[in-house]
Write a protein that holds these residues in place. Structure first.
Motif, PDB file in Angstrom:
ATOM      1  N   LEU A   1      13.497  -8.874  -9.947  1.00 52.06           N
ATOM      2  CA  LEU A   1      12.501  -9.885  -9.618  1.00 52.06           C
ATOM      3  C   LEU A   1      12.293 -11.185 -10.410  1.00 52.06           C
ATOM      4  O   LEU A   1      12.077 -12.282  -9.820  1.00 52.06           O
ATOM      5  N   ALA A   2      12.875 -11.231 -11.594  1.00 51.21           N
ATOM      6  CA  ALA A   2      12.615 -12.327 -12.728  1.00 51.21           C
ATOM      7  C   ALA A   2      13.129 -13.534 -11.980  1.00 51.21           C
ATOM      8  O   ALA A   2      12.110 -14.598 -11.823  1.00 51.21           O
ATOM      9  N   ARG A   3      14.156 -13.677 -11.257  1.00 49.95           N
ATOM     10  CA  ARG A   3      14.635 -15.104 -10.850  1.00 49.95           C
ATOM     11  C   ARG A   3      13.734 -15.675  -9.709  1.00 49.95           C
ATOM     12  O   ARG A   3      13.739 -16.890  -9.525  1.00 49.95           O
ATOM     13  N   ARG A   4      13.149 -14.519  -9.049  1.00 54.15           N
ATOM     14  CA  ARG A   4      12.281 -14.981  -7.738  1.00 54.15           C
ATOM     15  C   ARG A   4      10.970 -15.248  -8.152  1.00 54.15           C
ATOM     16  O   ARG A   4      10.158 -15.611  -7.306  1.00 54.15           O
ATOM     17  N   PHE A   5      10.575 -15.131  -9.248  1.00 55.62           N
ATOM     18  CA  PHE A   5       9.048 -15.022  -9.501  1.00 55.62           C
ATOM     19  C   PHE A   5       8.982 -15.759 -10.890  1.00 55.62           C
ATOM     20  O   PHE A   5       8.390 -15.210 -12.235  1.00 55.62           O
ATOM     21  N   PRO A   6       9.066 -17.079 -11.037  1.00 52.32           N
ATOM     22  CA  PRO A   6       9.092 -17.843 -12.143  1.00 52.32           C
ATOM     23  C   PRO A   6       7.805 -17.840 -12.908  1.00 52.32           C
ATOM     24  O   PRO A   6       7.551 -18.070 -14.070  1.00 52.32           O
ATOM     25  N   THR A   7       6.643 -17.637 -12.283  1.00 53.47           N
ATOM     26  CA  THR A   7       5.188 -17.809 -12.868  1.00 53.47           C
ATOM     27  C   THR A   7       4.846 -16.402 -13.356  1.00 53.47           C
ATOM     28  O   THR A   7       3.765 -16.230 -14.035  1.00 53.47           O
TER      29      THR A   7
ATOM     30  N   ALA B   1       0.575 -16.968  -9.940  1.00 52.93           N
ATOM     31  CA  ALA B   1       1.473 -16.774  -9.083  1.00 52.93           C
ATOM     32  C   ALA B   1       0.923 -17.292  -7.807  1.00 52.93           C
ATOM     33  O   ALA B   1      -0.145 -17.092  -7.340  1.00 52.93           O
ATOM     34  N   ASP B   2       1.837 -17.914  -6.905  1.00 51.93           N
ATOM     35  CA  ASP B   2       1.573 -18.045  -5.583  1.00 51.93           C
ATOM     36  C   ASP B   2       1.117 -16.938  -4.544  1.00 51.93           C
ATOM     37  O   ASP B   2       1.656 -15.855  -4.997  1.00 51.93           O
ATOM     38  N   PRO B   3       0.635 -17.151  -3.458  1.00 56.38           N
ATOM     39  CA  PRO B   3       0.323 -15.875  -2.753  1.00 56.38           C
ATOM     40  C   PRO B   3       1.616 -14.924  -2.130  1.00 56.38           C
ATOM     41  O   PRO B   3       1.521 -13.823  -2.383  1.00 56.38           O
ATOM     42  N   GLU B   4       2.864 -15.720  -2.103  1.00 58.53           N
ATOM     43  CA  GLU B   4       3.847 -15.035  -2.028  1.00 58.53           C
ATOM     44  C   GLU B   4       4.276 -13.923  -3.278  1.00 58.53           C
ATOM     45  O   GLU B   4       4.768 -12.879  -2.954  1.00 58.53           O
ATOM     46  N   GLU B   5       4.385 -14.572  -4.381  1.00 59.57           N
ATOM     47  CA  GLU B   5       4.731 -14.071  -5.279  1.00 59.57           C
ATOM     48  C   GLU B   5       3.664 -13.045  -5.620  1.00 59.57           C
ATOM     49  O   GLU B   5       4.177 -11.640  -6.403  1.00 59.57           O
ATOM     50  N   HIS B   6       2.531 -13.111  -5.559  1.00 57.94           N
ATOM     51  CA  HIS B   6       1.272 -12.176  -5.431  1.00 57.94           C
ATOM     52  C   HIS B   6       1.591 -10.919  -5.023  1.00 57.94           C
ATOM     53  O   HIS B   6       1.520  -9.787  -5.300  1.00 57.94           O
ATOM     54  N   ALA B   7       2.071 -11.186  -3.658  1.00 57.83           N
ATOM     55  CA  ALA B   7       2.361  -9.965  -2.743  1.00 57.83           C
ATOM     56  C   ALA B   7       3.464  -9.457  -3.329  1.00 57.83           C
ATOM     57  O   ALA B   7       3.510  -7.870  -3.398  1.00 57.83           O
ATOM     58  N   LEU B   8       4.521  -9.992  -3.643  1.00 60.79           N
ATOM     59  CA  LEU B   8       5.732  -9.340  -3.919  1.00 60.79           C
ATOM     60  C   LEU B   8       5.423  -8.617  -5.303  1.00 60.79           C
ATOM     61  O   LEU B   8       5.891  -7.430  -5.624  1.00 60.79           O
TER      62      LEU B   8
END
Lengths: 360, 360
Positions: free
Chosen positions: A308-314, A225-232
């Motif tokens: 979340l799935a669509r916003r978080f491809p990794t 995850a990138d930092p934004e995804e990580h926080a999400l």
């Protein structure tokens, strides 16, 4: 697109698939495939239990010993290591290994240095507890599910490859429909858990399973995850997941959940990785389905993941689910607290019903 | 405890029930029962459409006319009246009537004063719109569900009584399992909706249904709530329900929802009651299942209801679900806007694909 049930495991049905012939799922997922030579696999969960930071170093030395043993001839084809704290406040380190066939596992297990280490009196008398939970589902008794096709975790690590996109997913009941045995068998549970020693007295206790216990390993990997995804993930998903996991651990018993562990990958020095999974034993697939499909604690997680799935491809989510004959299970607890794993719900031998004397 | 499928409607299965023989639901619910003489029922939704408060009085006079007609010989055995505002901003009043058999309905419909009123030119030229959506499921094509046994709303009002506690509920797929036809038929949709007039041009348009359109009436009655329950319902449940209903109304088309109306009971003077329901038409039972089981908008409502149930014993939730052969449906829209009911998704006749001239 193809069935999740591999061609050589298909047979004339006596039970319907829930999805109709024309069902098409809304997004792609895959399952692990193996050749016809794979007739059963082995999933071996080897644990070290300790309480208090003063025993941490010794426990990790124990974990490293287990992993060293994995490296011996006939060891597992894939493995990982995790940490979790259980409901009794004990820390547990688990090394899980996957074997592509029970024969190789049998040879490994029978190696004198491995057999002797588990049988040694020191296992029973030291500051650590040890356990082995070994299950060996036949090829028609387990299924996998991955929304990705590379670096398969868990049992996927000892399979030969992946399927085409599969039909049976994105509906409740698809887990069952992916297990080949479901074509002809409802996989009903028979009997209960029984212990050969007295769990309350500690020592060395073997728990006998019953037919059609179900085990799910349900994993989450946000390490890419990138930092934004990580926080999400950590703010919107993980809290709901943890709540569901705590619920099952602490209050799952009456729903048919024998044991639930929400574990986090650690390296052999104890550093946590951004990968977790649940190891969850159930009285039956029915009971697992009922909780997953209708209990608010799980539906909240499900909605969080779906939203979340669509916003978080990794984010890599996956699972593997197995059912077992009684004879395909071996649970052994040495010097562990009495609520460890399947010990908690196992009936001790010679238990006397209230009001009945042994002589009556 | 007994099957939701009445004895005389049971037949040798070619399709499995999702619940196993040993399944026992966690709480009791009941279904409506009727004698073997009931081979089909009629559900007739009769609507008045208007826009702007200046037409409200005339519209309610129209509603009262419809209800007066219900009082004529061979009228429905049960009925209720509702109001809703639709996505186009029109207000709609619906009087729904239930008949215990199509023959009685047929005689009622053929009464000269009723037939003439619907056929009159005034229906087509005034300030109001009118519609009739009439469906007639066979006894093996519908199911009901009530967590209570008295004063059954909807189609229950023309049935003869209630069952014992039933087996098939509290799991996804139980709706299908309660429909007798599901024993042997997946109830797949065939074909599409077609219009005999041009919906965009208004006037009088009849929409032809296709096989296995599904209709759910899903009701909520909090009229017996005490003040605390009333507040609970309006703050914790109703907003989630409204959001799900708005979602289906506005964005349900791509999920297979032809029409969704979230209606509120009104008396004949327009006073709202504390009872609502959804009237929701679907391309198929499959599509309805998919939305209900997996879409976050519905799962949020489901979790809210499940979480609330124990704290709110007076809340009466119920539903009835039907599927129909093409020939068991009649949808007529007179002077209605083109997105009314099933008009929205109906294909007008002689529609020409882009780039193709009529002569080609």
């Amino acid at each position: 697109m193809e069935s999740a049930i591999d061609t050589h495991l298909q047979c004339p049905r006596t039970l319907s698939r829930r999805a109709g012939e024309d069902y098409r799922p809304p997004f792609p997922v895959w399952v692990a495939r193996a050749g016809e030579d794979v007739t059963a696999v082995v999933m071996g969960y080897f644990g070290v239990q300790y309480r208090g930071e003063e025993h941490r170093e010794e426990a990790f030395a124990g974990l490293r010993h287990l992993v060293d043993d994995f490296g011996r001839p006939d060891g597992p084809g894939a493995w990982d290591t995790t940490h979790h704290r259980d409901a009794a406040g004990y820390d547990n380190l688990i090394a899980v290994g996957y074997w592509r066939d029970p024969e190789t596992y049998g040879r490994w297990l029978a190696r004198p240095e491995i057999a002797a280490w588990w049988d040694a009196d020191e296992r029973r008398t030291g500051d650590l507890g040890f356990f082995r939970e070994i299950v060996s589902p036949r090829a028609d008794q387990f299924e996998t599910l991955y929304p990705f096709t590379d670096r398969l975790p868990g049992v996927g690590g000892v399979m030969d490859g992946v399927s085409d996109e599969i039909e049976e997913h994105a509906y409740w009941g698809s887990m069952r429909d992916r297990i080949p045995l479901s074509q002809t068998d409802r996989m009903r549970p028979e009997g209960g858990l029984s212990a050969t020693g007295d769990p309350a007295l500690g020592g060395r206790v073997v728990v006998r399973g019953h037919d059609n216990i179900a085990l799910i390993r349900s994993g989450q990997d946000w390490s890419e995850a990138d930092p934004e995804e990580h926080a999400l993930y950590e703010t919107e998903v993980e809290p709901a997941l943890r709540e569901a996991m705590d619920f099952l651990r602490d209050r799952g018993q009456r729903l048919g959940c024998y044991s639930n562990r929400y574990v986090r990958y650690v390296d052999l020095d104890g550093r946590p990785l951004d990968k977790t999974y649940a190891i969850s034993h159930w009285r039956s697939l029915d009971k697992l389905e009922q909780w997953a499909e209708t209990h608010p604690s799980h539906l909240r997680v499900f909605v969080a993941f779906v939203s979340l799935a669509r916003r978080f491809p990794t984010l890599r989510l996956y699972h593997e689910v197995s059912v077992f004959d009684a004879s395909e299970q071996y649970y052994e607890y040495v010097n562990c607290h009495p609520a460890t794993g399947l010990l908690r719900d196992a009936e001790a031998p010679h238990e006397v019903p209230p009001g009945v004397t042994p002589a009556s």
